[in-house]
Design a protein around this motif. Structure first.
Motif, short mmCIF file in Angstrom:
data_model
loop_
_atom_site.label_atom_id
_atom_site.label_comp_id
_atom_site.label_asym_id
_atom_site.label_seq_id
_atom_site.Cartn_x
_atom_site.Cartn_y
_atom_site.Cartn_z
N PRO A 355 76.11 41.18 35.45
CA PRO A 355 75.00 40.81 36.34
C PRO A 355 75.40 39.79 37.40
CG PRO A 355 74.23 40.97 34.10
CD PRO A 355 75.72 41.09 34.03
N MET A 356 76.29 38.85 37.03
CA MET A 356 76.74 37.85 38.00
C MET A 356 77.73 38.46 38.98
SD MET A 356 77.09 34.40 35.66
CE MET A 356 77.98 35.15 34.30
N PHE A 357 78.65 39.29 38.47
CA PHE A 357 79.67 39.90 39.33
C PHE A 357 79.04 40.89 40.31
CE2 PHE A 357 82.30 43.81 39.70
CZ PHE A 357 83.25 43.32 40.59
N ILE A 358 78.18 41.77 39.80
CA ILE A 358 77.55 42.78 40.66
C ILE A 358 76.62 42.12 41.67
CG2 ILE A 358 76.05 44.81 40.68
CD1 ILE A 358 78.82 45.37 39.62
N GLY A 359 76.06 40.96 41.30
CA GLY A 359 75.18 40.24 42.22
C GLY A 359 75.89 39.81 43.50
N LEU A 360 77.21 39.75 43.48
CA LEU A 360 77.99 39.37 44.66
C LEU A 360 78.16 40.53 45.64
CD1 LEU A 360 80.81 37.31 42.88
CD2 LEU A 360 78.76 36.42 44.01
N ILE A 361 77.81 41.73 45.21
CA ILE A 361 77.96 42.92 46.06
C ILE A 361 76.66 43.18 46.80
CG2 ILE A 361 78.45 45.40 46.08
CD1 ILE A 361 80.02 44.98 43.49
N ASP A 362 76.74 43.31 48.10
CA ASP A 362 75.54 43.47 48.92
C ASP A 362 74.95 44.87 48.79
OD1 ASP A 362 75.74 40.89 49.90
OD2 ASP A 362 77.03 41.50 51.58
N GLY A 363 73.62 44.91 48.85
CA GLY A 363 72.90 46.17 48.97
C GLY A 363 73.12 47.14 47.83
N GLU A 364 72.99 48.42 48.17
CA GLU A 364 73.02 49.46 47.16
C GLU A 364 74.44 49.89 46.78
OE1 GLU A 364 69.97 49.99 45.95
OE2 GLU A 364 69.53 48.48 47.46
N MET A 365 75.46 49.31 47.44
CA MET A 365 76.84 49.64 47.09
C MET A 365 77.15 49.25 45.64
SD MET A 365 78.69 51.29 49.17
CE MET A 365 80.29 50.93 48.46
N LYS A 366 76.34 48.36 45.07
CA LYS A 366 76.58 47.96 43.69
C LYS A 366 76.52 49.17 42.75
CE LYS A 366 73.05 45.27 43.92
NZ LYS A 366 72.02 44.23 43.65
N PHE A 367 75.71 50.17 43.09
CA PHE A 367 75.60 51.33 42.21
C PHE A 367 76.84 52.22 42.29
CE2 PHE A 367 71.10 50.16 42.88
CZ PHE A 367 70.79 49.88 41.56
N VAL A 368 77.51 52.22 43.44
CA VAL A 368 78.77 52.94 43.55
C VAL A 368 79.81 52.30 42.65
CG1 VAL A 368 80.61 53.64 45.13
CG2 VAL A 368 78.23 53.61 45.92
N VAL A 369 79.84 50.96 42.64
CA VAL A 369 80.78 50.23 41.78
C VAL A 369 80.46 50.51 40.31
CG1 VAL A 369 81.60 47.94 41.10
CG2 VAL A 369 81.14 48.44 43.51
N LEU A 370 79.18 50.48 39.95
CA LEU A 370 78.78 50.74 38.57
C LEU A 370 79.16 52.15 38.14
CD1 LEU A 370 75.30 48.99 38.67
CD2 LEU A 370 77.25 48.29 37.27
N SER A 371 78.99 53.12 39.04
CA SER A 371 79.38 54.49 38.74
C SER A 371 80.88 54.60 38.49
CB SER A 371 78.97 55.41 39.90
OG SER A 371 79.40 56.73 39.67
N ALA A 372 81.67 53.90 39.31
CA ALA A 372 83.12 53.92 39.14
C ALA A 372 83.53 53.28 37.82
CB ALA A 372 83.78 53.20 40.32
N MET A 373 82.83 52.22 37.44
CA MET A 373 83.13 51.56 36.17
C MET A 373 82.86 52.49 35.00
SD MET A 373 81.57 47.80 37.11
CE MET A 373 81.35 47.37 35.41
N ALA A 374 81.72 53.19 35.04
CA ALA A 374 81.42 54.14 33.98
C ALA A 374 82.44 55.27 33.94
CB ALA A 374 80.00 54.69 34.15
N ALA A 375 82.90 55.70 35.11
CA ALA A 375 83.94 56.74 35.17
C ALA A 375 85.22 56.26 34.48
CB ALA A 375 84.22 57.11 36.63
N PHE A 376 85.52 54.97 34.61
CA PHE A 376 86.67 54.41 33.90
C PHE A 376 86.43 54.50 32.39
CE2 PHE A 376 88.80 50.43 32.25
CZ PHE A 376 90.08 50.97 32.26
N GLY A 377 85.17 54.34 31.97
CA GLY A 377 84.84 54.49 30.56
C GLY A 377 85.13 55.90 30.06
N VAL A 378 84.90 56.90 30.91
CA VAL A 378 85.23 58.28 30.56
C VAL A 378 86.73 58.41 30.30
CG1 VAL A 378 85.33 60.65 31.42
CG2 VAL A 378 83.27 59.27 31.80
N VAL A 379 87.52 57.79 31.17
CA VAL A 379 88.99 57.84 31.00
C VAL A 379 89.40 57.19 29.68
CG1 VAL A 379 91.18 57.04 31.96
CG2 VAL A 379 89.39 57.88 33.50
N LEU A 380 88.80 56.05 29.37
CA LEU A 380 89.12 55.36 28.13
C LEU A 380 88.78 56.21 26.90
CD1 LEU A 380 87.82 51.80 29.08
CD2 LEU A 380 90.20 52.39 28.57
#
Length: 397
Positions: A355-380
């Motif tokens: 919540p603190m890290f994503i709060g530093l990302i402006d606007g709706e781009m935070k959801f792109v980052v969150l999607s990429a993070m979950a995709a990394f979870g798929v790899v794991l």
């Protein structure tokens, strides 16, 4: 009393207790009333949820160890009383020290919830050793369903009795529920028929926490949980805020309730699915769905926004129950509570840091980052699946 009746009683009473413990996910309903009463900034109020979730995991780790030493009954009693005490103390906080809510509601309450929560899961798994997905799903489903009941109830109580009195009422309710229910939640005795199937599972290597954290499988599991839960943690304290931004403001409270239903359904459905198709495949599906719909939140409005939020809540709900069984599959049932607590450190880090890290990302781009993070979870999770055969060979050697 027959073993089946005893097992059913533990499952039913544990589920009712989980219903009360699930208050941890209702903080979004408190955010605006707390901000108004305490003249406290919204972002600071929302942070209370992160403290509660973080110490919820610390409680899980503690409860996982304690239940083997003092018994599930005492752990559930202690956890429930701590939650009641945290609520009671919160009711009396003066306006100038609102930050103490991080301690009373967040740390004390969260820790109490975690200890009792894990003790109940451990008891359920050991009464139903060959249906651990089912048993875990039932009790964590009740935990998630709490939002459906308490969200509208708390709003009604705040309107009728004011914020501070609502905390007092909740403290009294949790205290009473704990005293009534704790004595029913216990492990099967060693000489009962229920202990025999569990004994069969004990024949394989039983990892201690120290041994668990030395395996690469532990990190595949823990880190995948960490990144898979991030999207929900960003959404959870702000459902009403996002609803207003995405054109469904009038459905704000209804969305909170619907996410509670979706969360609860995921907690039951995903562990049950894992009994049929395997834990890793179930986790892979859930994390992939999270990634896809996190990306859709980049632009979703109206009905698509609601669907995306509900599916993310469903997937999030499925993860804690699924990972409780996944941990016992890999590291054994004897120390399942403590090992699950170690795995849930990924959950805590997600709640506290993202919540603190994503709060530093402006606007709706935070959801792109969150999607990429979950995709990394798929790899794991794919890496975990590829390592399984070799891991089982080493364990059974």
């Amino acid at each position: 009393m027959s073993v089946n009746r005893q097992a059913t009683k533990v499952l039913v009473m544990g589920s009712i207790m989980q219903l009360f413990l699930g208050i941890i996910y209702v903080w979004s309903v408190f955010v605006y009333p707390v901000s108004e009463v305490y003249s406290w900034q919204i972002d600071s109020v929302k942070l209370t949820s992160s403290f509660m979730l973080c110490f919820f995991v610390v409680g899980i780790l503690t409860g996982g160890k304690l239940h083997l030493i003092i018994g599930c009954e005492k752990v559930v009693l202690g956890g429930g009383l701590l939650l009641s005490l945290g609520m009671l103390a919160t009711a009396f906080l003066p306006q100038e020290t609102a930050w103490l809510m991080y301690i009373t509601y967040g740390i004390i309450g969260g820790f109490g919830v975690g200890t009792a929560y894990n003790a109940i899961i451990c008891a359920a798994q050991k009464w139903f050793p060959h249906r651990r997905g089912f048993a875990t799903g039932v009790v964590v489903c009740a935990f998630g369903f709490s939002t459906v009941i308490f969200a509208p109830l708390i709003e009604m109580l705040i309107k009728s009795f004011a914020l501070r009195n609502t905390f007092l009422i909740l403290a009294a309710a949790f205290f009473a529920a704990t005293l009534i229910l704790f004595r029913f939640i216990r492990l099967p005795d060693a000489n009962t028929a229920a202990a025999a199937p569990a004994a069969a599972l004990l024949a394989r290597k039983q990892f201690t926490v120290t041994e668990t954290i030395k395996t690469k499988q532990f990190y595949f599991i823990t880190l995948s949980l960490m990144v898979a839960t991030a999207t929900f943690f960003i959404l959870n304290p702000s459902f009403k805020t996002y609803a207003a931004q995405r054109g469904v403001e009038s459905f704000g409270t209804i969305i909170v309730m619907m996410t509670g239903i979706a969360n609860a359904c995921g907690r039951l459905a995903v562990p049950l699915l894992s009994d049929r198709i395997g834990r890793e495949k179930a986790a892979l599906i859930v994390i992939l769905v999270t990634s896809v719909f996190a990306m859709l939140l980049w632009f979703a409005h109206g009905f698509l926004f609601i669907v995306s939020v509900l599916l993310i809540a469903f997937c999030f709900g499925g993860l804690p129950g699924l990972y409780a069984v996944l941990a016992s599959d890999y590291f054994g049932i004897k120390n399942a509570g403590a090992n699950y607590g170690a795995v849930m450190m990924g959950f805590a880090l997600s709640a506290l840091t993202f919540p603190m890290f994503i709060g530093l990302i402006d606007g709706e781009m935070k959801f792109v980052v969150l999607s990429a993070m979950a995709a990394f979870g798929v790899v794991l999770m794919l890496m975990l699946m590829m390592s399984k055969k070799k891991f089982e060979g080493e364990v059974n050697a």
